[in-house]
Design an enzyme around this catalytic site. Structure first.
Site: not given
Length: 264
Positions: A140, A152
């Protein structure tokens, strides 16, 4: 199965399903895994009908540490070897690190950090023996920027670093390793943690990409042996800005914008 075989994790929806459809359109046979067996079977039937490829579905939960070994055993029992591994399975928890119990945090680490590394480790010997392999780790843009909330971003940063390390290790072996780093992407990812509506309201449409475009960029990068792929001009600009600015500035910006990524 006499074509190249691709294993896609988290294949029941979103970017994973887009990978499956694109790879099938390119003529690859597939092994699809995710938790939702019915969704996998529906997708497999679609791909067989539309593209004439062989598709094996293996419903499994990567939060279980035994799953990577079980997947390898299921493939070995069928005489199958993975040529293309797409480590796509992942999700985000709402809130920050301290807002969720440790069992939830441990599951995040297992699904998005440990399982991708173990699956790559398990398929690597066969790829080396055949002199061909593609490993795509779906990371990401969040992994390229400091700050954020929870695990995350740090997990995605690890996936990028792991991809770079394995990319170097596999140089000259016919094995291409890439980290795909999308930004905001229209998929079911944001439905799982209840963030689709608040994110849609708080962010402009031009920040978003569709899953098919993200996948096309990721596959092209893997074929070209580019170790990090950031799809889309806006995401490239954001990643470049994060690289140029001091970390403390980027962390201040992400802290100021963090409300956009939290449930109201």
């Amino acid at each position: 199965m006499d074509r190249r075989l691709a294993l896609v994790t988290g294949a029941s929806a979103g970017i994973g399903a887009a990978f499956a459809r694109t790879l099938a359109a390119q003529g690859h046979n597939l092994v699809l895994t995710a938790r939702r067996a019915e969704r996998l079977e529906a997708l497999a039937a679609e791909l067989r009908d539309h593209h004439g490829v062989d598709v094996l579905t293996l419903a499994a939960d990567l939060a279980d540490p035994a799953t990577p070994g079980a997947l390898e055993a299921a493939l070995t029992a069928r005489g199958l070897s993975v040529d293309i591994l797409v480590n796509n399975a992942g999700y985000g928890l709402p809130g920050g690190f301290g807002d969720n119990g440790w069992s939830d945090q441990a599951a995040v680490l297992q699904v998005m950090l440990t399982a991708p590394c173990e699956l790559a480790h398990r398929v690597l010997p066969g790829m080396r023996a055949r002199g061909y392999g593609r490993i795509i780790n779906v990371a990401s843009v969040a992994g390229l920027t400091p700050g954020g909330a929870g695990l995350y971003g740090p997990v995605k940063a690890f996936l990028i670093g792991f991809s770079q390390s394995l990319h170097q290790e596999c140089a000259g072996a016919g094995i291409h390793v890439s980290a795909l780093c999308p930004g905001l992407t229209w998929s079911e990812f944001h439905d799982v943690n209840g963030m689709r509506e608040p994110l849609s309201r708080a962010t402009p449409g031009w920040l978003w990409m569709d899953a098919e475009t993200v996948v096309a960029a990721g596959l092209a990068a893997a074929d070209a042996n580019r170790v990090v792929c950031v799809p889309g001009a806006v995401n490239k600009a954001l990643a470049g800005l994060a690289w140029l600015l001091p970390d403390r500035w980027v962390m201040a910006i992400t802290a100021a914008q963090g409300w956009r990524f939290r449930k109201p």
